[in-house]
Motif scaffolding. Structure first.
Motif, mmCIF file in Angstrom:
data_model
loop_
_atom_site.group_PDB
_atom_site.id
_atom_site.type_symbol
_atom_site.label_atom_id
_atom_site.label_comp_id
_atom_site.label_asym_id
_atom_site.label_seq_id
_atom_site.Cartn_x
_atom_site.Cartn_y
_atom_site.Cartn_z
ATOM 1 N N SER A 74 0.862 -1.189 0.000
ATOM 2 C CA SER A 74 0.000 0.000 0.000
ATOM 3 C C SER A 74 0.893 1.233 0.000
ATOM 4 O O SER A 74 2.097 1.127 0.233
ATOM 5 N N ALA A 75 0.277 2.377 -0.147
ATOM 6 C CA ALA A 75 1.000 3.642 0.016
ATOM 7 C C ALA A 75 1.312 3.835 1.498
ATOM 8 O O ALA A 75 0.608 3.308 2.356
ATOM 9 N N PHE A 118 -3.387 -1.765 -5.403
ATOM 10 C CA PHE A 118 -4.361 -0.688 -5.609
ATOM 11 C C PHE A 118 -4.493 -0.226 -7.055
ATOM 12 O O PHE A 118 -5.313 0.635 -7.346
ATOM 13 N N GLU A 150 1.704 4.125 -3.980
ATOM 14 C CA GLU A 150 2.149 2.727 -3.957
ATOM 15 C C GLU A 150 3.497 2.574 -4.660
ATOM 16 O O GLU A 150 4.301 1.710 -4.298
ATOM 17 N N ARG A 205 -10.744 2.566 -2.472
ATOM 18 C CA ARG A 205 -10.006 2.678 -1.216
ATOM 19 C C ARG A 205 -9.848 1.305 -0.550
ATOM 20 O O ARG A 205 -10.775 0.514 -0.531
ATOM 21 N N GLY A 206 -8.655 1.064 -0.058
ATOM 22 C CA GLY A 206 -8.375 -0.243 0.550
ATOM 23 C C GLY A 206 -8.087 -1.319 -0.483
ATOM 24 O O GLY A 206 -7.971 -2.500 -0.156
ATOM 25 N N GLY A 207 -7.943 -0.900 -1.754
ATOM 26 C CA GLY A 207 -7.861 -1.858 -2.863
ATOM 27 C C GLY A 207 -6.607 -2.708 -2.916
ATOM 28 O O GLY A 207 -6.556 -3.684 -3.675
ATOM 29 N N SER A 208 -5.596 -2.372 -2.128
ATOM 30 C CA SER A 208 -4.399 -3.210 -2.214
ATOM 31 C C SER A 208 -4.620 -4.593 -1.587
ATOM 32 O O SER A 208 -3.912 -5.539 -1.930
ATOM 33 N N ASP A 209 -5.617 -4.720 -0.719
ATOM 34 C CA ASP A 209 -5.974 -6.065 -0.241
ATOM 35 C C ASP A 209 -6.433 -6.912 -1.434
ATOM 36 O O ASP A 209 -6.061 -8.084 -1.566
ATOM 37 N N THR A 227 -2.148 8.495 0.553
ATOM 38 C CA THR A 227 -3.248 8.515 -0.430
ATOM 39 C C THR A 227 -4.219 9.659 -0.109
ATOM 40 O O THR A 227 -4.677 10.365 -1.019
#
Ligand code: ASP
Ligand code: MG
Length: 265
Positions: free
Chosen positions: A36-37, A131, A69, A145-149, A42
């Motif tokens: 993540s960043a 992300f 990121e 948002r939270g997309g790196s999961d 972000t």
């Protein structure tokens, strides 16, 4: 190994993440790390966009907010090389991770793994920006948002990884928010369905989409802390368990209002 923003919040935390990766490599694992960043970055990028214009072009918004990121990925790769681990950073478009054109909340259509696999086979740790992706027409996208999961679970599915470890600032999934309920208990296991319900009801452990993806592709996900060495919570398939409790957790949301209307026939 996915590291969230708080796990990469400053230089010392990035170095600590590198040490964790090195440990897994020395155990004989091939590691892909999704980042993540750095914490807060972000939000700062989103503020910049809003300060320029309230009616921005969503595709340019994605160009701006996907940059956090890239910084984390480069820094983590540098930290790894510094401690003698062979690594390389990858942005979403370099694989590529192909998405649809819903800028700011795109969905992944396909991940091309050929190129990254060649590098992993050479013993290189791959550090991948979470992300983000790219459309068929070469425009950058972000996954919400939270997309790196979601990026982490998707790459784990695409590479058929043994496990997807999500490193975060809590050491697992609790029966309730431990900041509010002092005697809440960490769960060793939770099913996909249960975590899905908890996260869609306000528990901010994982991006809900990432859980759906894990369930559909049978990705074994573990949520664990990047600040200690304890095992976290394993997200697993439903099993027949005679002693299983009926309720595994309680989520809450403070963004709800109740309106009662009286005397309506
Ligand atoms: N950096 C992005 C965000 O803050 C993605 C993520 O952290 O998962 O939403
Ligand atoms: Mg997150």
């Amino acid at each position: 190994m996915k590291f969230g923003g708080t796990s990469l919040g400053d230089v010392s935390k990035i170095k600590a993440a590198a040490v964790r990766i090195k440990r897994e490599v020395s155990r004989g694992n091939s590691v892909v790390s999704v980042v993540s960043a750095m914490a807060g970055s972000t939000n700062k990028l989103i503020k910049l966009v809003n300060d320029i214009s309230k009616t921005y072009d969503k595709s340019e918004y994605d160009v701006v907010i996907s940059t956090g990121e890239q910084i984390s990925a480069g820094l983590l790769s540098i930290a790894l090389k510094t401690i003698g681990v062979n690594s390389r950073s990858w942005t979403g478009w370099q694989l590529p991770i192909i998405t649809d054109e819903f800028y700011s909340k795109a969905s992944i259509n396909e991940i091309k793994t050929e190129y990254i696999k060649e590098h992993i086979a050479k013993g290189e740790v791959a550090i991948l920006t979470g992300f983000q992706g790219i459309t068929k027409t070469n425009k950058l996208t972000t996954l919400g948002r939270g997309g790196s999961d979601t990026s982490a679970v998707a790459i784990a599915a695409a590479l058929k990884a043994d496990r997807c470890d999500i490193y975060t600032d809590v050491n697992g999934v609790y029966t309730a928010d431990p900041r509010i309920v002092k005697n809440s208990v960490k769960l060793n296991n939770i099913t996909y369905e249960e975590i899905l319900e908890l996260s869609s009801q306000g528990a901010k452990v994982l991006q809900t989409r990432s859980v759906v993806l894990a369930m559909n592709y049978d990705v074994k996900v573990q949520v664990l802390s990047s600040f200690d060495n304890n095992p976290g919570t394993m997200i697993i398939r439903e099993e027949n368990d005679m002693e299983k409790t009926k309720i595994s957790g309680i989520a809450y949301s403070s963004n709800e209002a109740k309106i009662t209307i009286f005397n309506v026939p």
